[in-house]
Design a protein around this motif. Structure first.
Motif, PDB file in Angstrom:
ATOM      1  N   PRO A   1      16.623  14.572  48.194  1.00  0.00           N
ATOM      2  CA  PRO A   1      17.474  14.618  46.780  1.00  0.00           C
ATOM      3  C   PRO A   1      18.296  15.766  46.798  1.00  0.00           C
ATOM      4  O   PRO A   1      18.128  16.715  47.297  1.00  0.00           O
ATOM      5  N   THR A   2      19.430  15.389  46.134  1.00  0.00           N
ATOM      6  CA  THR A   2      20.399  16.696  45.911  1.00  0.00           C
ATOM      7  C   THR A   2      20.209  17.414  44.608  1.00  0.00           C
ATOM      8  O   THR A   2      19.838  16.801  43.484  1.00  0.00           O
ATOM      9  N   GLN A   3      20.412  18.499  44.728  1.00  0.00           N
ATOM     10  CA  GLN A   3      19.910  19.333  43.493  1.00  0.00           C
ATOM     11  C   GLN A   3      21.119  19.159  42.383  1.00  0.00           C
ATOM     12  O   GLN A   3      22.298  18.840  42.622  1.00  0.00           O
ATOM     13  N   ASN A   4      20.769  18.657  41.247  1.00  0.00           N
ATOM     14  CA  ASN A   4      21.814  18.581  39.992  1.00  0.00           C
ATOM     15  C   ASN A   4      22.092  19.684  39.558  1.00  0.00           C
ATOM     16  O   ASN A   4      21.628  20.744  39.973  1.00  0.00           O
ATOM     17  N   GLU A   5      23.028  19.716  38.695  1.00  0.00           N
ATOM     18  CA  GLU A   5      23.670  20.855  38.079  1.00  0.00           C
ATOM     19  C   GLU A   5      23.027  21.836  37.310  1.00  0.00           C
ATOM     20  O   GLU A   5      22.909  22.861  37.363  1.00  0.00           O
ATOM     21  N   SER A   6      21.896  21.022  36.680  1.00  0.00           N
ATOM     22  CA  SER A   6      21.012  21.979  35.937  1.00  0.00           C
ATOM     23  C   SER A   6      19.836  22.436  36.601  1.00  0.00           C
ATOM     24  O   SER A   6      19.021  23.218  35.924  1.00  0.00           O
ATOM     25  N   GLY A   7      19.965  22.071  37.994  1.00  0.00           N
ATOM     26  CA  GLY A   7      18.848  22.636  38.874  1.00  0.00           C
ATOM     27  C   GLY A   7      17.772  22.124  38.657  1.00  0.00           C
ATOM     28  O   GLY A   7      16.569  22.692  38.748  1.00  0.00           O
ATOM     29  N   GLY A   8      17.396  20.830  38.270  1.00  0.00           N
ATOM     30  CA  GLY A   8      16.349  20.175  37.709  1.00  0.00           C
ATOM     31  C   GLY A   8      15.361  19.696  38.804  1.00  0.00           C
ATOM     32  O   GLY A   8      14.211  19.404  38.402  1.00  0.00           O
TER      33      GLY A   8
END
Ligand code: ATP
Ligand code: MG
Length: 611
Positions: A329-336
């Protein structure tokens, strides 16, 4: 004691900071979320971080038994130890980092260290103690973390000098530590427990640590060498050896014929097709499987039967024992994206990984080499010339199988009227015009299953997104068997069949004893007819196949009747349900008898001719 519960309350600004009142309860509670062998990962990870902190990140980690301790105290048995040549700790550092939960030398964050790993995963599995021997700047120190048998509290054991840590001499320094490094020794839950023995949950007991680490790590950092002792039974056992553990990437490189990366919306899927012959010595999961990949570690690995089911959801309906898929999975902007506290699972903004979405995307963009593999294996699976005759026969009772062409699906391209009758609904594309008429097309609101549910009176109509049920036609049937490689023992063992709704395919297990027993029985009766067997086998399969097709069609016909949810309908074509469908044999046997009479001569004729 350095038990934080006993420290005076800490005031931060105008706030009295919350503290832990019952550390032992909390530790054991957190430990329950850890997978049984998680302690191997945690202690290895600590060792990796220790090695990375010194000597330019080069060093060694060894899972072995503590030789010195065994020589001093043979009565206690062999004790498992993880030894690293990392930065090491001083006595006071060990007191601070090991004896406090959420205490770490490293930056604490949701993507970094939690300060819990080893304490929650290892201490409760070795209540007699974890002994840390550590050398830093050439000086050795030790601590003994245990569950105090008198008070039941976890903490550091007091040494005869009154301290909770002790300076030690180099006489007990294990290989390969020189000026700095750490050894953690697991004493187990009893004084004489042999902790080198594989715990019951371990796979491949003779090399359980190697196997666990390979299945957990995709790769180790450059410069960090990891070794584990295997084939261990005792000190004088000549078979045992230290083997290098490299993680899955290295094995996949050597054992795959093709590989690639498929970009998905919020992830990338790395895939491999395994060679026909692979190294399956037990050190690695060597069949098809899936996992999530995060920070070079593998999470949520599914092997065996659950692995087959997941690979089939990825669209690999044949040849699944040769395909490995890791989704990163790629890290999303909010670092979720983060691991849970026990590091058994990955979470995206608090939610489990979206496997179903990944599977759908992968299916739609199936890499060509995997498609070719699926086609090749499917071509080898017995398909049926009898499909046409079954279709002819079913025509006679077609009206009993009225079914909807559409099924509810959140991402569906179509919109169907919410129709609670059994007849299926009119389907519209983008709300404009009919894209096809359902078998019935009634728009009348039925009463199925809504009695007493006041909320359903407010159910919206015409808004349910739907996808077309794959192929309106009878499901295709493929006879799979271990013999021709189209089935593995992980899949459908002693079950009749599985229906794959997405590809409208029934995989019937040619090895299932209900089918083979009936074939064998008729072969005995027709023992006098040369080469009767292939004829008998094909007739028996044809009639059972019809039974399976009818069971699936019948289930599809119940869809959207208002009384069956999608999950409940799926149970109707589960492996178990399809097995039940072929258990009644009287009528099938009758039809087989008639068909064989036509093809091979009736047994009555035979009696007459031999009389
Ligand atoms: N083998 C080791 N070499 C050097 N330091 C170590 C070693 N093992 C543990 N430590 C120290 O002890 C600390 C606590 O370890 P622990 O595994 O409990 O938490 P953590 O590694 O900080 O965080 P995480 O929860 O991510 O594992 C580490 O941060 C490190 O400072
Ligand atoms: Mg740790």
């Amino acid at each position: 004691m350095t038990n934080p519960a006993l420290k005076p309350p800490k005031i931060v600004g105008e706030t009295l900071e919350m503290k832990v009142a019952n550390m032992t309860f909390m530790l054991e509670r957190l430990a329950q979320d850890c997978a049984p062998l998680q302690f191997i990962r945690e202690l290895t990870e600590n060792a990796i971080q220790g090695v990375q902190a010194v000597d330019g990140g080069r060093g060694e980690i060894r899972w072995d038994f503590d030789r010195v301790r065994y020589e001093l105290e043979p009565k206690e048995g062999y004790k498992l130890a993880v030894i690293d040549t990392g930065i090491g700790m001083t006595g006071p550092e060990m007191v601070e980092y090991i004896n406090q939960l959420s205490s770490s030398m490293h930056a604490q964050s949701k993507h970094g260290n939690f300060g819990m790993g080893a304490k929650i995963a290892a201490a409760p599995r070795s209540t007699h103690g974890l002994v840390y021997l550590s050398w830093k700047n050439g000086q050795g120190s030790m601590i003994h973390l245990w569950k105090d048998p008198t008070s039941g509290a976890y903490g550091l054991r007091r040494h005869p000098n009154g301290e909770f840590w002790l300076q030690i001499t180099d006489d007990i320094k294990p290989d390969p530590i020189k000026g700095h490094g750490t050894a953690v020794i697991m004493l187990g839950n009893n004084y004489d427990e042999n902790t080198m023995n594989a715990p019951p949950e371990a796979q491949i007991p003779s090399r359980w640590i190697t196997r666990y680490l390979n299945g957990r790590y995709f790769r180790f950092p450059e410069g960090v060498t990891v070794k584990a002792r295997e084939n261990w039974s005792a000190l004088d056992d000549s078979h045992n050896m230290l083997r290098k553990v490299t993680g899955m990437e290295d094995w996949l490189k050597k054992n795959s014929s093709e590989s690639g990366v498929l970009k998905l919306k919020d992830a990338k899927a790395l895939w491999w097709i395994l060679k026909d012959k692979v190294d399956d010595s037990g050190s690695h999961p060597a069949n098809g499987h899936c996992a999530a990949l995060y920070d070079d570690e593998l999470y949520e690995m599914t092997v065996g039967h659950p692995g087959v089911i997941r690979l089939q959801s990825f669209g690999v309906i044949f040849g699944y024992n040769k395909v490995v898929i890791y989704v990163a999975p790629t890290q999303n902007e909010s670092g979720g994206l983060t691991a849970n506290t026990a590091r058994t699972q990955l979470l995206v903004s608090g939610q489990p990984l979206p496997w179903a979405e990944w599977c759908a995307e992968f299916r739609e963009n199936m890499p060509d080499p995997i498609s070719r593999l699926i086609d090749r294996v499917a071509a080898g699976a017995g398909s049926t010339e009898s499909a046409a005759s079954i279709r002819e026969r079913l025509k006679q009772i077609r009206d009993l199988f009225k079914f909807s062409r559409y099924r509810p699906a959140s991402s569906g391209k179509f919109v169907v009227e919410d129709d609670f009758t059994n007849a299926g609904g009119m389907a519209r594309r983008d709300g404009a015009g009919a894209a096809g008429s359902g078998a019935g097309g009634s728009s009348q609101r039925g009463n199925g299953g809504r009695a007493g549910d006041i909320y359903s009176l407010f159910a919206g109509t015409g808004t349910t997104p739907a996808e077309e049920v794959a192929g309106l036609f009878d499901p295709q049937v493929k006879w799979v068997s271990v013999k021709d490689g189209s089935r593995t023992r992980d899949f459908l063992e002693d079950r009749a069949a599985k229906y794959l709704a997405l590809s409208n395919t029934i995989q019937a297990n040619a090895d299932f004893r209900v089918f083979t027993d009936m074939t064998a029985r008729w072969c005995r009766q027709y023992g006098h007819v040369p080469s009767a067997e292939p004829v008998i086998e094909s007739v028996v399969r044809e009639w059972f196949q019809q039974q399976l097709v009818e069971a699936v069609l019948g289930a599809l016909a119940l869809r959207r009747s208002g009384n069956w949810s999608e999950q409940e309908i799926e149970q109707l074509w589960s492996e178990e349900a399809l097995t039940s469908a072929v258990l009644p044999r009287y009528h099938i046997d009758e039809r087989v008898k008639r068909a064989l009479g036509g093809k091979l001569g009736t047994l009555k004729d035979r009696e007459a001719s031999t009389a």
